[in-house]
Write a protein that holds these residues in place. Structure first.
Motif: not given
Ligand SMILES: Nc1ncnc2c1ncn2[C@@H]1O[C@H](COP(=O)(O)OP(=O)(O)OP(=O)(O)O)[C@@H](O)[C@H]1O
Ligand SMILES: [Mg+2]
Length: 332
Positions: A124-136, A145-151, A154-158
């Protein structure tokens, strides 16, 4: 949860699936427990019911499935939950990394979108808080580079990174129990070791309990302290992983290890198990392993062996193994 009660207690679980000639029993009289903060293993051949047991714990069985017995999780009786109750359990109670979890990622959506939507819905988090949790989370999963990974898509990952993302999604809502169904099977050994280390770290730091399903007895030994050996929808033997793997008491566990049961001889040559696993609709009345078992006797054919505790803290479902190991069986 009341003190002393395991996090998960499965008692006499049975599952039947609809078949062309009527219901097919695939899980029978299964008992299993996981304590809070414990990593427990399930091993057994293909078709032994490992994934179906996991799916039962999330109410994700195919339509027409009939479930009996009882499942208690965190003080709740799971089999009496309604739709809303199950929604509460999934994600923040029990979550799962599926057998083919890389296929579970949507190819057209960024990792960030998949992860943050899951976090927003579950916590139930807002957009910004959810992004912070995702990065964490990506950082915890050692994704560079979690920030870059979020953008990224899936095919760009091993394969190993996609698997870590799938684990991040499963851990996103801070579950108490993670079910990991063969999460490292397709990965090379170094990536696999990294994922096992991450799970152990989550257990240590967050008290996460893990039910880890694997074919790989090396992985079982590296990650788990206790394990259940499945065959034909039943538990053949359970106990401390090191005990099971160094001194198997059940002929099936011994056969899986390519060794003879403890106490018979020191022979350790690798041998294939004769015959093929029995199919659920072809089960005979006796022990399901009897047709393939070198030690089978007439008594094995009369009825399925009950899963009974032995003096060494294990459970054993075999009427001849106690005689082979020389260990007395309690409650026989
Ligand atoms: N949707 C389904 N419909 C009918 N039978 C099924 C279904 N899913 C699984 N089964 C049967 O139930 C039994 C147990 O399957 P399950 O997928 O739990 O095995 P498993 O131990 O996870 O095997 P693997 O190691 O290959 O993943 C098998 O005999 C399988 O064929
Ligand atoms: Mg499976």
């Amino acid at each position: 949860m009341s003190t002393g009660e395991p996090l998960l207690t499965i008692d006499g679980l049975s599952v039947s699936l609809p078949g062309p000639a009527g219901p097919v029993p695939v899980i029978k009289q299964l008992d299993l427990r996981v304590d809070a903060g414990e990593i427990v293993g399930i091993a057994g051949e293909s078709g032994s019911g490992k994934s179906l047991t996991a799916l039962t714990l999330l109410n994700l069985l195919p339509p027409g499935a009939v479930v009996g017995g009882s499942i208690r999780f965190d003080g709740q009786d799971l089999l009496s939950l309604d739709r809303r109750g199950w929604q509460g359990v999934r994600g923040s109670g029990i979550s799962m990394v599926f057998q083919d979890s890389t296929a579970a990622l949507h190819p057209m959506l960024t990792i960030g979108r998949q992860l943050t939507e899951h976090i927003r819905a579950g916590l139930g988090l807002g957009r910004a808080a959810a992004r912070t949790r995702a990065t964490e989370l990506l950082d915890q999963m050692r994704i560079p580079h979690p920030d870059r990974a979020l953008r990224a898509y899936p095919h760009q990952f091993s394969g190993g990174m996609r698997q870590r993302v799938a684990i991040a999604i499963a851990l996103a809502c801070r579950p108490r129990l993670l079910i990991a169904d063969e999460p490292t099977t397709a990965l090379d050994v170094t990536v696999q070791a990294g994922i096992l280390a991450l799970l152990e770290e989550q257990r240590r730091e967050s008290g996460l309990a893990v039910l880890f399903i694997t074919h790989d007895l090396g992985v079982l030994s590296a990650l788990t302290r206790r394990a259940y050996i499945f065959y034909a929808g039943r538990v053949m033997e359970s106990g401390g992983t090191a005990d099971l793997l160094t001194a198997p008491a059940h002929p099936y566990t011994a056969a899986l290890l390519g060794a003879r049961p403890h106490g018979l001889s020191a022979q350790r040559t690798l041998r294939a198990i004769p015959g093929a696993p029995v199919l659920p609709d072809q089960l005979l009345p006796g022990c399901p392993f009897e047709p393939r078992c070198t030690f089978a006797e007439d008594s094995c054919r009369s009825g399925p062996p009950p899963q009974v505790p032995t003096t060494s803290g294990r459970t054993l479902a075999c009427v001849v193994a106690p005689d082979l190991t020389g260990e007395p069986v309690v409650n026989r």
